[in-house]
Motif scaffolding. Sequence first.
Motif, PDB file in Angstrom:
ATOM      1  N   UNK A   1       0.831  -1.206   0.000  1.00  0.00           N
ATOM      2  CA  UNK A   1       0.000   0.000   0.000  1.00  0.00           C
ATOM      3  C   UNK A   1       0.865   1.257   0.000  1.00  0.00           C
ATOM      4  N   UNK A   2       1.947   1.220   0.771  1.00  0.00           N
ATOM      5  CA  UNK A   2       2.841   2.377   0.792  1.00  0.00           C
ATOM      6  C   UNK A   2       3.490   2.575  -0.579  1.00  0.00           C
ATOM      7  N   UNK A   3       3.909   1.459  -1.195  1.00  0.00           N
ATOM      8  CA  UNK A   3       4.562   1.540  -2.505  1.00  0.00           C
ATOM      9  C   UNK A   3       3.613   2.125  -3.555  1.00  0.00           C
ATOM     10  N   UNK A   4       2.354   1.714  -3.498  1.00  0.00           N
ATOM     11  CA  UNK A   4       1.397   2.188  -4.496  1.00  0.00           C
ATOM     12  C   UNK A   4       0.896   3.598  -4.170  1.00  0.00           C
ATOM     13  N   UNK A   5       0.408   3.760  -2.935  1.00  0.00           N
ATOM     14  CA  UNK A   5      -0.313   4.975  -2.567  1.00  0.00           C
ATOM     15  C   UNK A   5       0.635   6.159  -2.351  1.00  0.00           C
ATOM     16  N   UNK A   6       1.728   5.918  -1.635  1.00  0.00           N
ATOM     17  CA  UNK A   6       2.633   7.017  -1.304  1.00  0.00           C
ATOM     18  C   UNK A   6       3.755   7.170  -2.321  1.00  0.00           C
TER      19      UNK A   6
END
Length: 202
Positions: A113-118
């Motif tokens: 999620x961090x890789x995609x969203x942030x």
Amino acid sequence: MYDLHPHLDAEVQPGTNILLTGPPLAGKRARCLDLLAAGTEQGEGSIVVTTKDSADRILEQFAERTSYESRPVAVVDCVTKQQGDEVPERDRVKYASSPVDMTGIGIQLSEFLQAFYQDRNIERNRVMLHSLTTLLMYSDLQTVFRFLHVFTGRVQSVDGLGLYCIDETAHDQQTLNTLKQLFDGVVEVQEHADPIVHLADA
């Protein structure tokens, strides 16, 4: 809004978590994969947490729906290591040691999620967990409830869409009612009929 047509007759707010219930072989997983693939075609991220099938099998089924090679599609595999297979992590696949390893599952999900969203600024991400029934085979209800409370909160915090499958025939009504508290809506998937959608704000 996340438009779930034509696979489900609904539009939902970002941060929504939906539980799909139904008997075995009713098509819950297929419908979730359809919903993720539809998002992928619109440039959204897709993350599958699988406690029943290997990442390779999930990606094969995803590829039958849409091409994912250059797109943000990822899998948290909780099966392969449990079977004793030694596997290197790949860009789009991370491994938890087993469906019992809920801490590991949560960490791997958060990393994707961090890789995609942030990191990649992908504002819309669809997350699928298949299946809660497997988690409940390995852990007690209280443990699974706590895990899902954190998991659904993580999806909500990134304005994602969470889709979770459960085999309703494998659990008593009290278990189902307890888990349903965590979700914004429930979809009853039926084998030979359209799914019935119950959304809190519908």
